[in-house]
Design a protein around this motif. Structure first.
Motif, short mmCIF file in Angstrom:
data_model
loop_
_atom_site.label_atom_id
_atom_site.label_comp_id
_atom_site.label_asym_id
_atom_site.label_seq_id
_atom_site.Cartn_x
_atom_site.Cartn_y
_atom_site.Cartn_z
N UNK A 1 0.82 -1.19 0.00
CA UNK A 1 -0.14 -0.12 0.07
C UNK A 1 0.93 1.44 0.07
N UNK A 2 0.25 2.33 -0.30
CA UNK A 2 0.81 3.71 -0.32
C UNK A 2 1.01 3.93 1.13
N UNK A 3 2.01 4.65 1.48
CA UNK A 3 2.54 5.04 2.98
C UNK A 3 1.17 5.66 3.79
N UNK A 4 0.54 6.34 3.14
CA UNK A 4 -0.83 6.73 4.09
C UNK A 4 -1.79 5.87 4.45
N UNK A 5 -2.08 5.15 3.28
CA UNK A 5 -3.08 3.90 3.68
C UNK A 5 -2.60 2.84 4.33
N UNK A 6 -1.28 2.50 4.28
CA UNK A 6 -0.51 1.54 5.29
C UNK A 6 -0.48 1.90 6.65
N UNK A 7 -0.16 3.33 6.68
CA UNK A 7 -0.28 3.80 8.02
C UNK A 7 -1.70 3.65 8.74
N UNK A 8 -2.79 3.85 7.89
CA UNK A 8 -4.05 3.75 8.39
C UNK A 8 -4.33 2.22 8.92
N UNK A 9 -3.95 1.18 7.95
CA UNK A 9 -4.18 -0.13 8.28
C UNK A 9 -3.41 -0.56 9.21
N UNK A 10 -2.32 -0.20 9.57
CA UNK A 10 -1.52 -0.66 10.89
C UNK A 10 -2.04 -0.03 12.10
N UNK A 11 -2.84 1.05 12.00
CA UNK A 11 -3.43 1.73 13.18
C UNK A 11 -4.77 1.06 13.42
N UNK A 12 -5.48 0.64 12.34
CA UNK A 12 -6.75 -0.22 12.91
C UNK A 12 -6.34 -1.70 13.05
N UNK A 13 -5.19 -2.14 12.79
CA UNK A 13 -4.61 -3.34 12.95
C UNK A 13 -4.28 -3.27 14.64
N UNK A 14 -3.40 -2.55 15.05
CA UNK A 14 -3.09 -2.10 16.48
C UNK A 14 -4.28 -1.91 17.30
N UNK A 15 -5.29 -1.33 16.90
CA UNK A 15 -6.29 -1.01 17.81
C UNK A 15 -7.27 -2.30 18.15
N UNK A 16 -7.31 -2.94 16.98
CA UNK A 16 -8.12 -4.39 17.06
C UNK A 16 -7.20 -5.17 18.06
N UNK A 17 -6.03 -5.23 17.92
CA UNK A 17 -5.29 -6.07 18.73
C UNK A 17 -5.12 -5.52 20.18
N UNK A 18 -5.23 -4.46 20.42
CA UNK A 18 -5.28 -3.87 21.65
C UNK A 18 -6.69 -4.24 22.40
N UNK A 19 -7.58 -4.20 21.71
CA UNK A 19 -8.93 -4.56 22.47
C UNK A 19 -8.99 -6.05 22.52
N UNK A 20 -8.56 -6.70 21.61
CA UNK A 20 -8.62 -8.35 22.08
C UNK A 20 -7.66 -8.53 22.92
#
Length: 139
Positions: free
Chosen positions: A96-115
């Motif tokens: 992914x382009x950097x801006x979208x990659x950063x978004x996907x990583x933030x979403x992944x990290x938020x999901x991991x944090x909750x779980x």
């Protein structure tokens, strides 16, 4: 990220075992009946949970399954990873382009944090009353 019925039903098994923790083994038949689920499907889900060391099986007439550790030490993330695999919102993040990659990583990290910060103890002790906690209604 979409959690399949495998993950949802697996979490149901683990929550039921957490509710009965310390009271002896619980049969899949009991869990299936209490939650209106297929016992046969739950049998397929319990094997990977047992192989991962999250549950232990007890044989015999009064057998069933128990958690291998206290409910406060097992997280929703542990269960979901065993049944669903790694937590990734999108495939091929690195392309992914950097801006979208950063978004996907933030979403992944938020999901991991909750779980990873939600234990079986939290889920087993949750009730409908908890949803109203903190609200005061005046008539």
């Amino acid at each position: 990220m979409k959690i399949s019925t495998k993950g949802r039903y697996g979490l149901t098994i683990m929550i039921e075992l957490a509710k009965n923790y310390g009271e002896g083994p619980t049969s899949l038949k009991t869990i299936a009946q209490a939650n209106d689920l297929s016992e046969h499907y739950l049998e397929q889900l319990i094997a990977p949970l047992r192989n991962a060391g999250l549950v232990k099986s007890i044989r015999g007439a009064y057998g069933g399954y128990i958690l291998s550790d206290v409910p406060s030490k097992i997280t929703a993330g542990d269960v979901i990873r065993v049944l669903e695999g790694p937590i990734t919102p999108v495939e091929g993040i690195e392309d992914e382009e950097p801006a979208k990659r950063e978004l996907w990583i933030r979403i992944r990290d938020a999901i991991k944090d909750v779980l990873d910060n939600t234990t079986l103890e939290d889920l087993a002790s949750h009730s409908e009353d908890n949803d109203l906690e903190g609200y005061m209604f005046y008539i």
